[in-house]
Structures are given as structure tokens and as C-alpha cells.
Enzyme design. Structure first.
Site, short mmCIF file in Angstrom:
data_model
loop_
_atom_site.label_atom_id
_atom_site.label_comp_id
_atom_site.label_asym_id
_atom_site.label_seq_id
_atom_site.Cartn_x
_atom_site.Cartn_y
_atom_site.Cartn_z
CG LEU A 47 -2.05 0.65 1.20
CD1 LEU A 47 -3.08 0.49 0.15
CD2 LEU A 47 -2.93 0.33 2.47
CG ASP A 48 0.94 3.98 -3.81
OD1 ASP A 48 1.95 2.90 -3.71
OD2 ASP A 48 0.38 4.32 -4.65
N PRO A 49 2.53 4.93 0.60
CG PRO A 49 4.80 5.33 0.74
CD PRO A 49 4.05 4.86 -0.17
CG LEU A 50 1.41 9.96 -0.27
CD1 LEU A 50 1.32 10.99 -1.49
CD2 LEU A 50 1.77 10.45 0.96
CB ALA A 51 -2.61 4.12 0.28
#
Length: 300
Positions: A47-51
Site C-alpha cells: 500500500l502506497d505511503p500516502l494511502a
């Protein structure tokens, strides 16, 4: 004075983590592993850091079930910010194109069916996909031209949750390998405008959903035995696969990695993928061919 070395525990199960914003999946696994004192840990789907949202973390023997969970259906809730495209297709990148067009609700709803079914999608250049052994995002950051060919993905459905002139919130149900950032970019382009993801939340991965999730803050507030009580069993990762229950003799054979003939009125003749158990314990994953279960992965 040296701190005593923390003893690693042979503990197995699933932590369904609600990953916080601005934390990498690797950092999240490391934190959970430390909190449980687990000898072994991994995650089912970056999962992306910003998600934010569902990051299934496997401890111990559950790491053997990661492929089955990764292959499960995903649900994402995301916002498209209208009017600007970025290098990363999300809010972290630099703006590379703008548009004054703001789509009407009816136009947005009319275009969504184009993105349902088996479709071709061009991944974002800032992705973890490899080109000649190098990560695409490393090449992009180094200023090299990145050309990722379109790939087939499966989208089961897209629903418009909220619509506004500056951004809209949607929910997508999709298969493995779908990039929501690309989906947002392509929806905007289909509407004759530009757009990027301004919010991304994963609400489900395979059998794990928001209602199952626990935060790092919640885990930190608990004693170790209370954390252990929150662990979901290894078998929870197989909730979407057929289960075959074996008798004691069959279980002994499977524990040694041997195939077994399935007996009984309801015994399957053929299955592409399944798992076998004895007294509720996961023994192995595998497949059934001509009425015989064959092991793919044996569990301790």
C-alpha cells in the site's frame, strides 16, 4: 547498559492493519512484528505511503498464505482532484498539465462503464514495476524515460460516492495489479480533462475488510496477551478457497507432503486451488486432480 535481546516468538496468524497515512508497508510490517515479538512477518499487497487502509500482515505460518490473499479482490475508496495531472498521478507529484474543465456528474457516471470489465491499463511511471531489473520509480526519479506497456486488469465495478466541482469520491472493486492512480488519470482524460488521486483508502483485501481492522495505536495500547487475542487464524487467509477436511491417516500423509485420495460422497474430483485441514488446523494448500489432493505448500 545493554538492553536484553528481545526473544522472537514462533507466533502465527493475521493482523488486519489499518495502515496510517505516510507510513510505508515495510515500516508497518516492522512495527507490527516488533509489537508481537514475531520471528517472521510479511504483508499481502503493498500500500502506497500516502494511502490508508487494509494491509494484511502475516505472522509466522500465515506468511505461506500471502499469495492467496494477494490474489483476492480489492476494494478502494479514492478521490479524483479535477484540473491537474501530476508526475506520480497522486498529490505527491509535480503538476505537469492542467485543465479548466470540471466534469458534470452525469458525464462522469456515463464514462465509468468504460472502465469496468477486463481492460488495458498503463501503470504509473512511479511504480514498483521492474524494467530490466530496475524499479520504474527509481528510473523516473533519475530522470530517465520510463515506458511501461499497458497491462490487462479486471475491474468488477466502480461506484460514484460523492461528486463536487473540484473533486469526486469513487469506490472501485478490482483484481490484483490494478493501479487506482492510473484509473483516476484515465477517467479524467476520458472526460477531456486532467486529474490525480488526492485520497486513497483500501477498504478490503480478499477476506479482510475495514470492520476487521486494528490501528497501530490500538495495538500499542494493549498488553501482549491482548494483542495475541486479536490475531486472526492462519486459515482466515483461505476464506475464499474451498476447504477439504481430512481424517487422521490422510493428515499424516499430507504433513509429509504426500498426495492423498479423497473419499466420501462429497469428495471433489477436480479443483484448481484449495486447502486441507485436520481438526480445524491448516495442513496444506494444493489442488485436486482425478480425486487426489496434491500439496503445493505444507504448513507446520
Amino acid at each position: 547498559m545493554n538492553q536484553p535481546k528481545r526473544i522472537k516468538r514462533a507466533i502465527s496468524g493475521w493482523v488486519v492493519l489499518d495502515k496510517p497515512y505516510d507510513m510505508t508497508s515495510t515500516q508497518a510490517v516492522g512495527k507490527v512484528r516488533w509489537l508481537f515479538g514475531a520471528a517472521k512477518a510479511g504483508h499481502a499487497g503493498t500500500l502506497d505511503p500516502l494511502a490508508t487502509g487494509i494491509l494484511p500482515i502475516a505472522l509466522g505460518e500465515a506468511t505461506k498464505a500471502v499469495p492467496q490473499v494477494q490474489d483476492g479482490t480489492k476494494i478502494y475508496r479514492f478521490a479524483i482532484k479535477w484540473g491537474s495531472a501530476t508526475t506520480t498521478d497522486d498529490a505527491e507529484g509535480e503538476v505537469v498539465a492542467t485543465s479548466d474543465i470540471r466534469p458534470e456528474r452525469a458525464a462522469l457516471e456515463a464514462v465509468l462503464p468504460q472502465f469496468i470489465g477486463t481492460i488495458l491499463q498503463r501503470p504509473p511511471i512511479y511504480s514498483a514495476l521492474k524494467i530490466d531489473g530496475e524499479r520504474a520509480y527509481d528510473l523516473a526519479r533519475a530522470g530517465e524515460a520510463v515506458d511501461l506497456p499497458p497491462r490487462e486488469i479486471d475491474v468488477d465495478g466502480i461506484e460514484l460516492i460523492e461528486h463536487g466541482s473540484e473533486q469526486s469520491v469513487l469506490e472501485v472493486t478490482c483484481g490484483k495489479g490494478t493501479y487506482v492512480r492510473s484509473l483516476a488519470r484515465d477517467i479524467a482524460e476520458a472526460l477531456g480533462t486532467r486529474g490525480h488521486v488526492s485520497m486513497l483508502h483500501r477498504a478490503a483485501v480478499g477476506p479482510f475488510h475495514d470492520q476487521d481492522a486494528v490501528t497501530i495505536d490500538q495495538l500499542e495500547a494493549l498488553a501482549l496477551d491482548e494483542r495475541d487475542a486479536l490475531l486472526k487464524p492462519v486459515s482466515a487467509g483461505f476464506a475464499e478457497l474451498p476447504e477439504i477436511r481430512l481424517d487422521a491417516q490422510q493428515a499424516t500423509a499430507v504433513r509429509h507432503g504426500n498426495p492423498v485420495l479423497l473419499t466420501g460422497a462429497g469428495a471433489p474430483i477436480s479443483l484448481d486451488e484449495c486447502w486441507v485441514s485436520f481438526k480445524g488446523e491448516v495442513l496444506a494448500t494444493g489442488w485436486v486432480e482425478f480425486g487426489q489432493f496434491k500439496c503445493r505448500r505444507v504448513f507446520n
